[in-house]
Design a protein around this motif. Structure first.
Motif, PDB file in Angstrom:
ATOM      1  N   LEU A 180       1.125  -1.247   0.332  1.00 52.24           N
ATOM      2  CA  LEU A 180       0.106  -0.426  -0.308  1.00 52.24           C
ATOM      3  C   LEU A 180       0.888   1.304   0.267  1.00 52.24           C
ATOM      4  N   ALA A 181       2.371   1.135   0.369  1.00 50.49           N
ATOM      5  CA  ALA A 181       3.208   1.965   0.512  1.00 50.49           C
ATOM      6  C   ALA A 181       3.148   3.092  -0.851  1.00 50.49           C
ATOM      7  N   PRO A 182       3.115   2.462  -1.883  1.00 48.78           N
ATOM      8  CA  PRO A 182       3.492   3.324  -3.061  1.00 48.78           C
ATOM      9  C   PRO A 182       1.996   3.757  -3.257  1.00 48.78           C
ATOM     10  N   ALA A 183       0.893   3.575  -2.935  1.00 50.02           N
ATOM     11  CA  ALA A 183      -0.155   4.637  -3.593  1.00 50.02           C
ATOM     12  C   ALA A 183       0.091   5.881  -2.580  1.00 50.02           C
ATOM     13  N   ILE A 184       0.108   5.168  -0.939  1.00 51.26           N
ATOM     14  CA  ILE A 184      -0.783   6.041  -0.336  1.00 51.26           C
ATOM     15  C   ILE A 184       0.674   7.192  -0.177  1.00 51.26           C
ATOM     16  N   GLY A 185       1.944   6.791  -0.304  1.00 55.18           N
ATOM     17  CA  GLY A 185       3.185   8.372  -0.551  1.00 55.18           C
ATOM     18  C   GLY A 185       3.040   8.662  -1.132  1.00 55.18           C
ATOM     19  N   PRO A 186       2.896   8.774  -2.760  1.00 55.64           N
ATOM     20  CA  PRO A 186       2.445   9.648  -3.530  1.00 55.64           C
ATOM     21  C   PRO A 186       0.876  10.678  -3.436  1.00 55.64           C
ATOM     22  N   THR A 187      -0.252  10.123  -3.044  1.00 59.68           N
ATOM     23  CA  THR A 187      -1.410  10.382  -3.009  1.00 59.68           C
ATOM     24  C   THR A 187      -1.596  10.942  -1.797  1.00 59.68           C
ATOM     25  N   LEU A 188      -1.244  11.187  -0.547  1.00 54.92           N
ATOM     26  CA  LEU A 188      -0.666  12.043   0.731  1.00 54.92           C
ATOM     27  C   LEU A 188       0.631  13.475  -0.109  1.00 54.92           C
ATOM     28  N   GLY A 189       1.365  12.617  -0.204  1.00 52.66           N
ATOM     29  CA  GLY A 189       2.600  14.274  -1.256  1.00 52.66           C
ATOM     30  C   GLY A 189       1.771  15.159  -1.855  1.00 52.66           C
ATOM     31  N   GLY A 190       1.105  14.055  -2.583  1.00 53.54           N
ATOM     32  CA  GLY A 190       0.393  15.359  -3.732  1.00 53.54           C
ATOM     33  C   GLY A 190      -0.639  16.147  -3.036  1.00 53.54           C
ATOM     34  N   ILE A 191      -1.127  15.790  -1.808  1.00 50.50           N
ATOM     35  CA  ILE A 191      -2.285  16.797  -1.032  1.00 50.50           C
ATOM     36  C   ILE A 191      -1.357  17.492  -0.197  1.00 50.50           C
ATOM     37  N   LEU A 192      -0.168  16.676  -0.078  1.00 48.58           N
ATOM     38  CA  LEU A 192       0.119  18.178   0.903  1.00 48.58           C
ATOM     39  C   LEU A 192       1.168  18.990  -0.152  1.00 48.58           C
ATOM     40  N   HIS A 193       1.711  18.646  -1.233  1.00 49.15           N
ATOM     41  CA  HIS A 193       2.479  20.013  -1.864  1.00 49.15           C
ATOM     42  C   HIS A 193       1.716  21.053  -2.474  1.00 49.15           C
ATOM     43  N   THR A 194       0.487  20.477  -2.455  1.00 44.81           N
ATOM     44  CA  THR A 194      -0.921  20.849  -3.031  1.00 44.81           C
ATOM     45  C   THR A 194      -1.152  21.887  -2.455  1.00 44.81           C
ATOM     46  N   ALA A 195      -1.703  21.741  -0.891  1.00 40.96           N
ATOM     47  CA  ALA A 195      -1.712  22.893   0.168  1.00 40.96           C
ATOM     48  C   ALA A 195      -0.633  23.353   0.592  1.00 40.96           C
ATOM     49  N   PHE A 196       0.277  22.399   0.879  1.00 38.47           N
ATOM     50  CA  PHE A 196       1.462  23.670   1.527  1.00 38.47           C
ATOM     51  C   PHE A 196       2.874  23.744   0.735  1.00 38.47           C
ATOM     52  N   GLY A 197       3.454  22.726  -0.477  1.00 36.41           N
ATOM     53  CA  GLY A 197       4.471  22.905  -1.162  1.00 36.41           C
ATOM     54  C   GLY A 197       5.288  22.260  -0.474  1.00 36.41           C
ATOM     55  N   TRP A 198       5.989  21.840  -1.544  1.00 39.42           N
ATOM     56  CA  TRP A 198       6.914  20.116  -1.529  1.00 39.42           C
ATOM     57  C   TRP A 198       7.621  20.421  -0.154  1.00 39.42           C
ATOM     58  N   GLN A 199       7.498  21.395   0.532  1.00 44.22           N
ATOM     59  CA  GLN A 199       8.587  20.675   1.486  1.00 44.22           C
ATOM     60  C   GLN A 199       7.915  19.925   2.774  1.00 44.22           C
ATOM     61  N   ALA A 200       6.428  20.226   2.594  1.00 50.32           N
ATOM     62  CA  ALA A 200       5.806  19.455   3.902  1.00 50.32           C
ATOM     63  C   ALA A 200       6.020  17.797   4.352  1.00 50.32           C
ATOM     64  N   ASN A 201       6.383  17.299   2.777  1.00 43.41           N
ATOM     65  CA  ASN A 201       6.829  16.266   2.614  1.00 43.41           C
ATOM     66  C   ASN A 201       7.486  15.481   3.404  1.00 43.41           C
ATOM     67  N   PHE A 202       8.634  16.515   3.074  1.00 43.66           N
ATOM     68  CA  PHE A 202      10.065  16.188   4.380  1.00 43.66           C
ATOM     69  C   PHE A 202      10.009  16.333   5.431  1.00 43.66           C
ATOM     70  N   ALA A 203       8.618  17.490   6.217  1.00 40.59           N
ATOM     71  CA  ALA A 203       8.860  17.591   7.217  1.00 40.59           C
ATOM     72  C   ALA A 203       7.715  16.449   8.193  1.00 40.59           C
TER      73      ALA A 203
END
Length: 412
Positions: free
Chosen positions: A152-175
Motif C-alpha cells: 500500500l505504501a507506493p499508493a499512499i505515499g504519492p497520494t498524500l504527497g500530492g495533497i501536501l504539496h498542493t496545500a503547503f508546498g514540497w517541503q511539507a513532505n519532508f516535514a
C-alpha cells in the motif's frame, strides 16, 4: 524458536502494536521514495535548477539505500536490533531536516542521501525483529500483514504527497517524514527492548562476508533469479522517476491528481502478489517467475507501442503500467523465494545481496531516465520495455524445474 505463547509475551508493546510498528518500519523506504514524487516537476523552478538534477535526487536515494542493505543486517546481528534502529532512525531524521530546509539542489541531494542511509534500517531490521519477537510460526502471519502494508505504501505515499504539496508546498513532505522518524525514534527508545537474544554471539567478519558473497555471485541459479528481480524492480523505479513529468507536464494533471492515479499501481502489484500467493502451492517458483515476466513484458511493450505511435493517453499509460506491475507482483515473491532456496545456507547474505542489486539497478535506470529528453516519451518507455524483456530472458533461462544447488565447501 516457536511462536511465543500469550503467557510468554514479555515485550512492553502488545502483539498488535508490535505488528503495526514493524509494518511502519518496513514501509519506511517505500514511503520515503514515493511521497515527494508529485513534487518533482515543481522542484526545478523552486530551486532554480535543471529537471535532470531534480531526478538525480531519486538516484542518490537509491544508491544510499542500496549500500546500507549490506550494513544494517550484520550490524543488528552483532550490536543488536535496538541500537541499529536507534542509529538508523536518528540518521533518517537528520536527512529529512536537511531536505525540508534545503535551499539548493545540492543540499537536497545531500539530504536525500542521508535520508536513505537512515531509511534503510526500517525494512532490513524489521524483518529480524519479527523473527525475534514472534518466532518461526508467528513470523509468517505477521510478515503477511507487513507485506500488505508495503504494497500500500507506493499508493499512499504519492497520494498524500500530492495533497501536501498542493496545500503547503514540497517541503511539507519532508516535514511529515521528520515527524514520522521522530515518533518512531521515541517509540523504539521507550518501548522496544533488545529482541536479539544472540547479540554479541556473531562476529562481524569481513572474510566470512567476502566468502559468502563470492559463493552467491558464482551460484548461477541465485544470480539468474537475482537478475530477473533486479531488472523488473529497476524498471518500476524508472517509471516512478519519469512518471511525474509525464503526467504533470505532458498531460497537465495537478500533483494531487497524479498522486491519486498511483493507487492503480498499488492495485496492480497487490493483485499480482495475490495470484502468486494462491498459485505458490501448486506452481514452482520458476513457472511463476516466467508467468510474471511475460505479463510485465506485455505491459512494457504496450507502453512502448503507445510512445512510438504517439498515442499516449492517461488511460493507456495506466493500463500499461498496471499490467507491468501485475506481472512484477507475481515475479518478486516467486523469484525471491527461488533465489533463497538456491542457497538456503546463505539466506541472510543472499537477502542483502538481492536488496543491494535491486536498489543498485534501480539507481542506474533512474539516472538514465533523468538524462533523457522529457519531451519525448520513447526513451522512458524503451528503458521499461527492455528491462522487462531482459528479466523475461533471465526467467526463461532458469528452465523448467527447480534444481538443488550444492552447498559450497567451507574453504570456497
Amino acid at each position: 524458536m516457536d511462536r511465543p505463547a500469550a503467557s510468554d509475551w514479555t515485550l512492553p508493546l502488545s502483539r498488535r502494536a508490535m505488528t503495526i510498528l514493524v509494518t511502519i518500519l518496513a514501509a519506511m523506504g517505500a514511503v520515503s521514495t514515493s511521497i515527494y514524487v508529485p513534487s518533482l516537476p515543481d522542484l526545478a523552478p523552486a530551486l532554480n535548477t535543471d529537471p535532470a538534477l531534480v531526478q538525480v535526487t531519486m538516484t542518490a536515494f537509491l544508491m544510499g539505500f542500496a549500500i546500507m542493505q549490506l550494513v544494517y543486517g550484520p550490524l543488528s546481528d552483532v550490536k543488536g536490533r535496538r541500537l541499529a534502529l536507534l542509529i538508523g532512525l536518528s540518521v533518517f531524521v537528520v536527512g529529512n531536516l536537511i531536505c525540508a530546509t534545503a535551499s539548493s539542489i545540492e543540499q537536497l541531494i545531500l539530504g536525500r542521501v542521508v535520508q536513505a542511509l537512515g531509511a534503510c534500517v526500517g525494512p532490513v531490521v524489521s524483518r529480524a525483529v519479527v523473527r525475534d519477537a514472534f518466532g518461526i510460526a508467528g513470523a509468517a502471519t505477521v510478515m503477511a500483514s507487513v507485506a500488505a502494508g508495503i504494497s500500500l505504501a507506493p499508493a499512499i505515499g504519492p497520494t498524500l504527497g500530492g495533497i501536501l504539496h498542493t496545500a503547503f508546498g514540497w517541503q511539507a513532505n519532508f516535514a511529515l517524514l521528520t515527524l514520522l522518524g521522530t515518533g518512531l525514534l521515541y517509540t523504539i527508545w521507550r518501548y522496544l527492548p533488545e529482541t536479539n537474544q544472540q547479540k554479541g554471539v556473531h562476529v562481524f567478519n569481513l572474510g566470512v562476508m567476502r566468502s559468502s558473497y563470492r559463493a552467491l555471485l558464482g551460484n548461477r541459479v541465485f544470480m539468474t533469479y537475482n537478475l530477473a528481480i533486479s531488472l523488473g524492480f529497476a524498471a518500476m523505479f524508472a517509471y516512478i522517476t519519469g512518471s511525474p513529468f509525464l503526467f504533470i507536464q505532458h498531460f497537465h494533471l495537478s500533483p494531487a491528481e497524479f498522486g491519486l492515479l498511483t493507487m492503480f499501481n498499488a492495485v496492480g502489484f497487490m493483485s499480482g502478489s495475490l495470484i502468486a500467493r494462491r498459485k505458490a502451492e501448486v506452481w514452482s517458483n520458476i513457472r511463476l517467475a516466467q508467468l510474471g515476466t511475460m505479463i510485465s513484458v506485455l505491459g512494457g511493450g504496450w507502453l512502448l507501442a503507445q510512445a512510438v505511435t504517439e498515442i499516449l493517453t492517461v488511460p493507456g499509460v495506466i493500463s500499461g503500467i498496471f499490467t507491468f506491475l501485475l506481472g512484477l507482483g507475481i515475479l518478486i515473491p516467486a523469484a525471491f523465494a527461488g533465489s533463497i532456496a538456491a542457497a538456503p545456507h546463505l539466506a541472510g547474505a543472499g537477502s542483502g545481496l538481492v536488496g543491494f542489486c535491486q536498489m543498485g539497478a534501480s539507481a542506474v535506470l533512474s539516472y538514465l531516465v533523468a538524462h533523457v529528453n522529457r519531451a519525448d516519451q520513447v526513451p522512458l518507455m524503451t528503458i521499461i520495455a527492455v528491462a522487462a524483456l531482459i528479466s523475461l530472458f533471465a526467467a526463461l533461462a532458469l528452465g523448467r524445474e527447480e534444481a538443488p544447488v550444492p552447498v559450497p565447501k567451507s574453504g570456497a
